[in-house]
Design a protein around this motif. Structure first.
Motif, PDB file in Angstrom:
ATOM      1  N   GLU A 176       0.835  -1.196   0.000  1.00 33.86           N
ATOM      2  CA  GLU A 176       0.000   0.000   0.000  1.00 33.86           C
ATOM      3  C   GLU A 176       0.874   1.252   0.000  1.00 33.86           C
ATOM      4  O   GLU A 176       1.849   1.347   0.736  1.00 33.86           O
ATOM      5  N   GLY A 177       0.531   2.198  -0.851  1.00 32.01           N
ATOM      6  CA  GLY A 177       1.209   3.493  -0.846  1.00 32.01           C
ATOM      7  C   GLY A 177       2.485   3.545  -1.661  1.00 32.01           C
ATOM      8  O   GLY A 177       3.153   4.562  -1.683  1.00 32.01           O
ATOM      9  N   GLU A 178       2.833   2.476  -2.344  1.00 32.59           N
ATOM     10  CA  GLU A 178       4.064   2.554  -3.125  1.00 32.59           C
ATOM     11  C   GLU A 178       3.775   2.753  -4.613  1.00 32.59           C
ATOM     12  O   GLU A 178       2.675   2.511  -5.081  1.00 32.59           O
ATOM     13  N   ILE A 179       4.775   3.235  -5.294  1.00 34.77           N
ATOM     14  CA  ILE A 179       4.692   3.305  -6.753  1.00 34.77           C
ATOM     15  C   ILE A 179       5.554   2.172  -7.262  1.00 34.77           C
ATOM     16  O   ILE A 179       6.770   2.158  -7.084  1.00 34.77           O
ATOM     17  N   PHE A 180       4.894   1.205  -7.830  1.00 35.94           N
ATOM     18  CA  PHE A 180       5.571  -0.033  -8.186  1.00 35.94           C
ATOM     19  C   PHE A 180       5.764  -0.087  -9.692  1.00 35.94           C
ATOM     20  O   PHE A 180       4.806   0.016 -10.452  1.00 35.94           O
ATOM     21  N   GLY A 181       6.982  -0.225 -10.101  1.00 33.03           N
ATOM     22  CA  GLY A 181       7.261  -0.293 -11.532  1.00 33.03           C
ATOM     23  C   GLY A 181       7.197  -1.731 -12.017  1.00 33.03           C
ATOM     24  O   GLY A 181       7.588  -2.659 -11.313  1.00 33.03           O
ATOM     25  N   PHE A 182       6.699  -1.894 -13.224  1.00 36.16           N
ATOM     26  CA  PHE A 182       6.585  -3.224 -13.802  1.00 36.16           C
ATOM     27  C   PHE A 182       7.214  -3.091 -15.177  1.00 36.16           C
ATOM     28  O   PHE A 182       6.672  -2.449 -16.052  1.00 36.16           O
ATOM     29  N   ILE A 183       8.414  -3.647 -15.284  1.00 31.03           N
ATOM     30  CA  ILE A 183       9.175  -3.296 -16.476  1.00 31.03           C
ATOM     31  C   ILE A 183       9.640  -4.523 -17.238  1.00 31.03           C
ATOM     32  O   ILE A 183       9.958  -5.562 -16.653  1.00 31.03           O
ATOM     33  N   GLY A 184       9.637  -4.399 -18.527  1.00 30.25           N
ATOM     34  CA  GLY A 184      10.076  -5.491 -19.378  1.00 30.25           C
ATOM     35  C   GLY A 184       9.868  -5.102 -20.818  1.00 30.25           C
ATOM     36  O   GLY A 184       9.128  -4.158 -21.094  1.00 30.25           O
ATOM     37  N   PRO A 185      10.518  -5.809 -21.734  1.00 29.20           N
ATOM     38  CA  PRO A 185      10.350  -5.458 -23.148  1.00 29.20           C
ATOM     39  C   PRO A 185       8.931  -5.763 -23.620  1.00 29.20           C
ATOM     40  O   PRO A 185       8.164  -6.425 -22.919  1.00 29.20           O
ATOM     41  N   ASN A 186       8.591  -5.277 -24.785  1.00 29.14           N
ATOM     42  CA  ASN A 186       7.271  -5.557 -25.335  1.00 29.14           C
ATOM     43  C   ASN A 186       7.069  -7.058 -25.484  1.00 29.14           C
ATOM     44  O   ASN A 186       7.971  -7.772 -25.897  1.00 29.14           O
ATOM     45  N   GLY A 187       5.886  -7.498 -25.122  1.00 30.28           N
ATOM     46  CA  GLY A 187       5.567  -8.915 -25.276  1.00 30.28           C
ATOM     47  C   GLY A 187       6.074  -9.775 -24.139  1.00 30.28           C
ATOM     48  O   GLY A 187       6.014 -10.997 -24.200  1.00 30.28           O
ATOM     49  N   ALA A 188       6.554  -9.144 -23.055  1.00 26.26           N
ATOM     50  CA  ALA A 188       7.100  -9.917 -21.947  1.00 26.26           C
ATOM     51  C   ALA A 188       6.007 -10.474 -21.035  1.00 26.26           C
ATOM     52  O   ALA A 188       6.240 -11.418 -20.290  1.00 26.26           O
ATOM     53  N   GLY A 189       4.818  -9.891 -21.115  1.00 27.72           N
ATOM     54  CA  GLY A 189       3.735 -10.368 -20.262  1.00 27.72           C
ATOM     55  C   GLY A 189       3.203  -9.322 -19.296  1.00 27.72           C
ATOM     56  O   GLY A 189       2.409  -9.638 -18.414  1.00 27.72           O
TER      57      GLY A 189
ATOM     58  N   VAL B 138      10.708   4.664 -15.197  1.00 24.52           N
ATOM     59  CA  VAL B 138      10.423   3.874 -14.008  1.00 24.52           C
ATOM     60  C   VAL B 138      11.354   4.303 -12.870  1.00 24.52           C
ATOM     61  O   VAL B 138      10.944   4.461 -11.729  1.00 24.52           O
ATOM     62  N   GLN B 139      12.619   4.522 -13.240  1.00 24.10           N
ATOM     63  CA  GLN B 139      13.597   4.965 -12.242  1.00 24.10           C
ATOM     64  C   GLN B 139      13.199   6.296 -11.616  1.00 24.10           C
ATOM     65  O   GLN B 139      13.401   6.533 -10.439  1.00 24.10           O
ATOM     66  N   ARG B 140      12.604   7.150 -12.431  1.00 29.17           N
ATOM     67  CA  ARG B 140      12.233   8.479 -11.983  1.00 29.17           C
ATOM     68  C   ARG B 140      11.109   8.442 -10.958  1.00 29.17           C
ATOM     69  O   ARG B 140      11.000   9.296 -10.099  1.00 29.17           O
ATOM     70  N   LEU B 141      10.249   7.469 -11.099  1.00 30.88           N
ATOM     71  CA  LEU B 141       8.972   7.515 -10.392  1.00 30.88           C
ATOM     72  C   LEU B 141       8.842   6.463  -9.296  1.00 30.88           C
ATOM     73  O   LEU B 141       8.230   6.715  -8.263  1.00 30.88           O
ATOM     74  N   CYS B 142       9.430   5.307  -9.511  1.00 23.81           N
ATOM     75  CA  CYS B 142       9.009   4.162  -8.699  1.00 23.81           C
ATOM     76  C   CYS B 142       9.900   3.911  -7.482  1.00 23.81           C
ATOM     77  O   CYS B 142      11.058   4.275  -7.460  1.00 23.81           O
ATOM     78  N   ASN B 143       9.277   3.277  -6.466  1.00 21.75           N
ATOM     79  CA  ASN B 143      10.021   2.847  -5.296  1.00 21.75           C
ATOM     80  C   ASN B 143      10.628   1.467  -5.517  1.00 21.75           C
ATOM     81  O   ASN B 143      11.763   1.202  -5.172  1.00 21.75           O
ATOM     82  N   ARG B 144       9.795   0.601  -6.048  1.00 24.02           N
ATOM     83  CA  ARG B 144      10.262  -0.759  -6.292  1.00 24.02           C
ATOM     84  C   ARG B 144       9.911  -1.140  -7.717  1.00 24.02           C
ATOM     85  O   ARG B 144       9.040  -0.541  -8.341  1.00 24.02           O
ATOM     86  N   VAL B 145      10.575  -2.162  -8.191  1.00 21.01           N
ATOM     87  CA  VAL B 145      10.325  -2.544  -9.569  1.00 21.01           C
ATOM     88  C   VAL B 145      10.394  -4.058  -9.727  1.00 21.01           C
ATOM     89  O   VAL B 145      11.169  -4.728  -9.053  1.00 21.01           O
ATOM     90  N   ALA B 146       9.491  -4.580 -10.543  1.00 19.39           N
ATOM     91  CA  ALA B 146       9.570  -5.994 -10.915  1.00 19.39           C
ATOM     92  C   ALA B 146       9.997  -6.031 -12.370  1.00 19.39           C
ATOM     93  O   ALA B 146       9.451  -5.308 -13.196  1.00 19.39           O
ATOM     94  N   ILE B 147      11.011  -6.845 -12.652  1.00 25.32           N
ATOM     95  CA  ILE B 147      11.462  -6.950 -14.037  1.00 25.32           C
ATOM     96  C   ILE B 147      10.961  -8.265 -14.601  1.00 25.32           C
ATOM     97  O   ILE B 147      11.129  -9.324 -13.990  1.00 25.32           O
ATOM     98  N   ILE B 148      10.295  -8.175 -15.736  1.00 27.84           N
ATOM     99  CA  ILE B 148       9.702  -9.368 -16.333  1.00 27.84           C
ATOM    100  C   ILE B 148      10.287  -9.578 -17.714  1.00 27.84           C
ATOM    101  O   ILE B 148      10.538  -8.622 -18.445  1.00 27.84           O
ATOM    102  N   LYS B 149      10.561 -10.835 -18.021  1.00 27.08           N
ATOM    103  CA  LYS B 149      10.993 -11.132 -19.381  1.00 27.08           C
ATOM    104  C   LYS B 149      10.480 -12.504 -19.794  1.00 27.08           C
ATOM    105  O   LYS B 149      10.565 -13.452 -19.025  1.00 27.08           O
ATOM    106  N   GLU B 150       9.966 -12.567 -21.000  1.00 21.09           N
ATOM    107  CA  GLU B 150       9.427 -13.802 -21.545  1.00 21.09           C
ATOM    108  C   GLU B 150       8.504 -14.510 -20.568  1.00 21.09           C
ATOM    109  O   GLU B 150       8.586 -15.724 -20.363  1.00 21.09           O
ATOM    110  N   GLY B 151       7.644 -13.724 -19.937  1.00 12.38           N
ATOM    111  CA  GLY B 151       6.623 -14.312 -19.087  1.00 12.38           C
ATOM    112  C   GLY B 151       7.077 -14.707 -17.709  1.00 12.38           C
ATOM    113  O   GLY B 151       6.318 -15.323 -16.963  1.00 12.38           O
ATOM    114  N   LYS B 152       8.317 -14.388 -17.369  1.00 14.38           N
ATOM    115  CA  LYS B 152       8.800 -14.747 -16.035  1.00 14.38           C
ATOM    116  C   LYS B 152       9.357 -13.519 -15.330  1.00 14.38           C
ATOM    117  O   LYS B 152       9.987 -12.668 -15.954  1.00 14.38           O
ATOM    118  N   ILE B 153       9.139 -13.473 -14.013  1.00 17.00           N
ATOM    119  CA  ILE B 153       9.717 -12.383 -13.238  1.00 17.00           C
ATOM    120  C   ILE B 153      11.204 -12.672 -13.056  1.00 17.00           C
ATOM    121  O   ILE B 153      11.587 -13.717 -12.545  1.00 17.00           O
TER     122      ILE B 153
END
Lengths: 265, 294
Positions: B28-41, B192-207
């Motif tokens: 709650e209260g965080e800005i969470f980044g969800f990052i990955g190339p196009n088509g990553a999921g 994402v770096q500018r805005l987020c506290n935490r980030v999940a990196i996803i690639k090819e459907g996997k974190i």
């Protein structure tokens, strides 16, 4: 309620166009009546030259043809055909419009269930059809009263006109289930033209043989105008068949749509 | 409290697309980044959260409630901005926003005007006549006007000019201060770096990893390209922290993670013609993560 009103507003223009076209068509046909009535003898002779099968298929019925309701039921087959297109268009649009205009994401991320969405959209379509039928019926009654020469029964006239709405409901439901199953319909009109005309020709073809069972294959043949004129009522078995198809198609649409994945486009 | 809990989420469609066994939480209260190339999921995950599509297995909960079972209830407090915005034609901006507001049982008029002001959006224009960037603004106002507790953004910045992007980020920060949790999906690392506290990196459907942005920046990867007067020995830069070392004639390039002084000393030891130090793009970071796994 907000979706319903939004839908109704979206259909406003097309409802007006369809209603207007149906009324024009009916008025043109009805205005032919007096001249045909005057040359009754000659006209019947011409008709007799056609094979019986074709006469049946087109809905000519010598006995009734020269009465107002008889003539009306002849033109009704064309009105029903066009009205079915309107209904089929509406039904097919219910889901496919959102997919085509890519607004499904907008609507489906709002705090409403999918069945609430379908209900609101279905109601919008049904109300549009009701409005069309009310205006059409008012115009048709007005025209019929101009020729109130022979034994004209308002009840039969109403029953006949109401068949348009019933057939529309069947096609609305068919359109809906088709649009739920095939979500990415590019051109609604192509689909509805194909389906409606397929049923129309199936009905025409089967009707020539006169077998009752075959009439179940085409909604266009569920309401036999000759029967309605004779008995002042509908055939219960076909009424039930029509209702069953409509209800089943709608229920299946709800069921499938609720489980469907809405993919990004 | 966790606003979003994703547990072993799997969804496959087509051959190579979808997600498999994804798990992460957004507090709650965080800005969470969800990052990955196009088509990553990314979109697949987000669409499951919004119950637009249904998972094959696993579950996701928002506000502690299953996101499919309680979808309509949860969505009262979600604002969603899709990557591509398309709205009903023949509607004015104002009509569309009112239609959107009519789904939430509160008065959104004031907030709508405020947001339109911030985003410099003309409410009386027809949506058909808007440019892509302006349509995007409609989407932003639409997604925020009911003051949602959770804001889900799927690649929201495409089509916005830098100034508007700035306004938009300020807006998000403000919403965040007021208590809104934000899930921000993007394929652009810098935003994402500018805005987020935490980030999940996803690639090819996997974190691949879930990390604090501060960790990521501490362990910043730098991309070095050195042009020297004379060709270098291939092993000259072979120190710890150097990856993807490549020597092509007078040009040597590599990715470095670690104490930057070590590299600078090495660079100072040779006569250089030119020097580039850049942030590596996402792909290069991913490559690094894959190396680590292997």
């Amino acid at each position: 309620m907000n979706i319903f009103l939004h839908e109704l507003k979206a259909y406003r223009k097309s409802t007006m166009i369809w209603t207007f076209s149906l009324v024009i068509m009916m008025v043109l046909f009805m205005s032919l009546y007096s001249s045909i009535h005057a040359d009754a003898e000659a006209f019947l002779k011409v008709l007799k030259n056609y094979p019986e099968a074709i006469r049946n298929a087109l809905g000519f019925n010598e006995k009734n043809f020269l009465t107002v309701v008889g003539f009306y039921s002849f033109l009704l087959s064309f009105v029903t055909l066009c009205a079915s297109l309107q209904a089929m268009n509406l039904g097919t649009s219910i889901v496919s419009k959102e997919v085509r205009e890519k607004t499904a994401d907008f609507l489906l991320t709002k705090p409403v269930t999918r069945s609430q969405i379908l209900t609101a959209k279905l109601m919008g379509a049904v109300v549009s059809l009701v409005i069309t039928n009310m205006i059409y019926f008012a115009a048709a009654s007005f025209m019929a009263f101009q020729f109130k020469a022979d034994d004209f029964s308002m009840k039969i006239f109403f029953l006949l006109s109401l068949t348009v709405f019933f057939v529309q409901l069947i096609f609305l439901a068919l359109g809906m289930i088709i649009s739920v199953i095939f979500q990415t319909i590019k051109s609604v009109l192509t689909v509805s033209l194909a389906v409606v005309f397929a049923f129309y020709f199936v009905g025409m073809f089967f009707d020539t043989s006169g077998e009752k069972v075959k009439r179940y294959f085409s909604p266009f043949k569920y309401f036999d105008t000759a029967y309605i004129i004779k008995h002042s009522s509908y055939e219960p078995s076909f009424l039930i068949a029509g209702a069953a198809i409509t209800i089943l198609a709608i229920a299946a649409s709800y069921f499938i749509y609720a489980k469907r994945d809405i993919h990004a486009v | 409290m966790d606003v979003i809990e994703i547990k072993n989420l799997t969804k496959t469609y087509g051959k190579a697309r979808g997600i498999s066994n994804i798990s992460f939480n957004v507090e709650e209260g965080e800005i969470f980044g969800f990052i990955g190339p196009n088509g990553a999921g990314k979109s697949t995950t987000i669409r499951i959260l919004l119950s637009l599509i249904y998972p094959d297995s696993g579950s996701a909960a928002i506000f502690g409630k299953d996101c499919i079972q309680f979808a309509p209830e949860i969505k009262k407090n979600i604002g969603y901005l899709p990557s591509e915005v398309f709205y009903y034609d023949n509607m004015k901006v104002k009509e569309l926003l009112n239609y959107s507001a009519s789904f939430y049982k509160k008065d959104c008029n004031k907030r709508m005007k405020e947001l339109a002001d911030i985003m410099d959006l003309d409410l009386n224009k027809k949506i058909d006549d808007l440019s892509l960037g302006n349509k995007k603004k409609v989407g932003i106002v639409q997604g925020l006007l009911h003051e949602p507790k959770l804001i889900i953004l799927d690649e929201p910045t495409s089509g916005l000019d830098p100034l508007m992007q700035q306004n938009f980020f300020e807006l998000l920060k403000e919403e965040n201060k007021k208590g809104a949790t934000i899930l921000f999906s993007s394929h652009i690392l810098s935003e994402v770096q500018r805005l987020c506290n935490r980030v999940a990196i996803i690639k090819e459907g996997k974190i691949v990893t879930v990390e604090k942005i501060s960790n990521l920046t501490e362990n910043t990867y730098k991309k070095f390209k050195v042009e020297t007067k004379a060709p270098l020995d291939a092993t000259y830069f072979q120190i710890s922290g150097v990856h993807n070392l490549e020597v092509k004639g007078n040009v040597t390039s590599f990715i470095f993670k670690g104490n930057i002084n070590d590299v600078m000393k090495k660079i100072a030891g040779v006569e250089i013609m030119n020097l580039w130090i850049e942030e590596p793009d996402l792909e290069e970071i991913f490559m690094h993560y894959y190396e680590k796994e292997a």
